[in-house]
Design a protein around this motif. Structure first.
Motif, PDB file in Angstrom:
ATOM      1  N   ARG A  39       0.886  -1.166   0.000  1.00 21.45           N
ATOM      2  CA  ARG A  39       0.000   0.000   0.000  1.00 21.45           C
ATOM      3  C   ARG A  39       0.920   1.211   0.000  1.00 21.45           C
ATOM      4  O   ARG A  39       1.763   1.359   0.896  1.00 21.45           O
ATOM      5  N   GLU A  40       0.764   2.045  -1.043  1.00 24.93           N
ATOM      6  CA  GLU A  40       1.689   3.171  -1.220  1.00 24.93           C
ATOM      7  C   GLU A  40       0.919   4.392  -1.700  1.00 24.93           C
ATOM      8  O   GLU A  40       0.008   4.286  -2.519  1.00 24.93           O
ATOM      9  N   TYR A  48      -3.864   6.580  -1.804  1.00 25.70           N
ATOM     10  CA  TYR A  48      -3.085   5.362  -1.626  1.00 25.70           C
ATOM     11  C   TYR A  48      -3.556   4.338  -2.645  1.00 25.70           C
ATOM     12  O   TYR A  48      -4.713   4.355  -3.070  1.00 25.70           O
ATOM     13  N   GLU A  49      -2.648   3.483  -3.039  1.00 21.54           N
ATOM     14  CA  GLU A  49      -2.973   2.409  -3.976  1.00 21.54           C
ATOM     15  C   GLU A  49      -2.467   1.099  -3.395  1.00 21.54           C
ATOM     16  O   GLU A  49      -1.342   1.031  -2.903  1.00 21.54           O
ATOM     17  N   ILE A  50      -3.305   0.072  -3.459  1.00 22.52           N
ATOM     18  CA  ILE A  50      -2.838  -1.258  -3.097  1.00 22.52           C
ATOM     19  C   ILE A  50      -2.396  -1.921  -4.394  1.00 22.52           C
ATOM     20  O   ILE A  50      -3.097  -1.871  -5.404  1.00 22.52           O
ATOM     21  N   CYS A 140      -8.415   0.992  -0.508  1.00 22.40           N
ATOM     22  CA  CYS A 140      -8.049   2.237  -1.183  1.00 22.40           C
ATOM     23  C   CYS A 140      -8.089   1.947  -2.685  1.00 22.40           C
ATOM     24  O   CYS A 140      -8.590   0.905  -3.094  1.00 22.40           O
ATOM     25  N   MET A 142      -6.969   0.592  -6.259  1.00 20.23           N
ATOM     26  CA  MET A 142      -6.294  -0.679  -6.525  1.00 20.23           C
ATOM     27  C   MET A 142      -5.591  -0.642  -7.883  1.00 20.23           C
ATOM     28  O   MET A 142      -6.138  -0.144  -8.864  1.00 20.23           O
TER      29      MET A 142
END
Length: 163
Positions: A39-40, A48-50, A140, A142
């Motif tokens: 997750r960033e 945030y993106e997984i 969050c 994806m």
């Protein structure tokens, strides 16, 4: 006759050093069997993106070398065995010529999340229940590279590359 001239705008990476820009790592911990996801925070989407560990290929690195380095840098893990390497893939060829190679691998070690001035990455190893949870209620945004992998694992009923 009848042809018109068009302007096409797209983004290209001027620093490309070879045919492939980046690597996406699909890492499987074997004991216990888990998929490693990250997750960033991603500035272009302001969210945030997984997704999966990934990064640019440096210099004369092979995709396997870059996968090994990125997995260590982003998750603290050691790449033990390469299971499969994709051909060069384009995610949004209507907007950019950026491309990646996906490296499916087995890995080991202790997970370490990264929190430095450039990156804040939370690393999680998920089992099949974790896959189902993310698919049902993503925490969050994806990655488009992660969703089909999670969906296939859910449909097959196991984590990994082959049974």
């Amino acid at each position: 006759p009848g042809e018109s001239q068009r302007t096409w705008e797209f983004v290209t990476r001027p620093t490309r050093q070879g045919d492939v820009d980046a690597v996406v790592v699909v890492p499987f911990l074997k004991k216990p069997n888990r998929l490693v996801v990250i997750r960033e925070f991603r500035v272009p989407i302001n969210d945030y993106e997984i997704g999966l560990p990934a990064g640019l290929i440096d210099g004369n690195e092979t995709p396997e070398d870059a996968a090994r380095r990125e997995l260590r840098e982003e998750a603290g893990l050691t790449l033990d065995k390469v299971l499969a390497v994709s051909p060069r893939l384009f995610s949004t060829p209507g907007m950019t010529n950026e491309n990646v190679v996906m490296v499916f691998c087995e890995c080991s070690g202790e997970i370490k999340s990264v929190h430095n001035e450039d990156e804040k990455i939370e690393v999680v190893a998920i089992d099949l229940k974790g896959v189902e949870s993310i698919l049902a209620n993503p925490p969050c945004s994806m990655s488009q590279k992660l969703w089909p992998i999670l969906s296939m694992m859910s449909a097959q009923g196991f984590i990994g590359w082959g049974k």
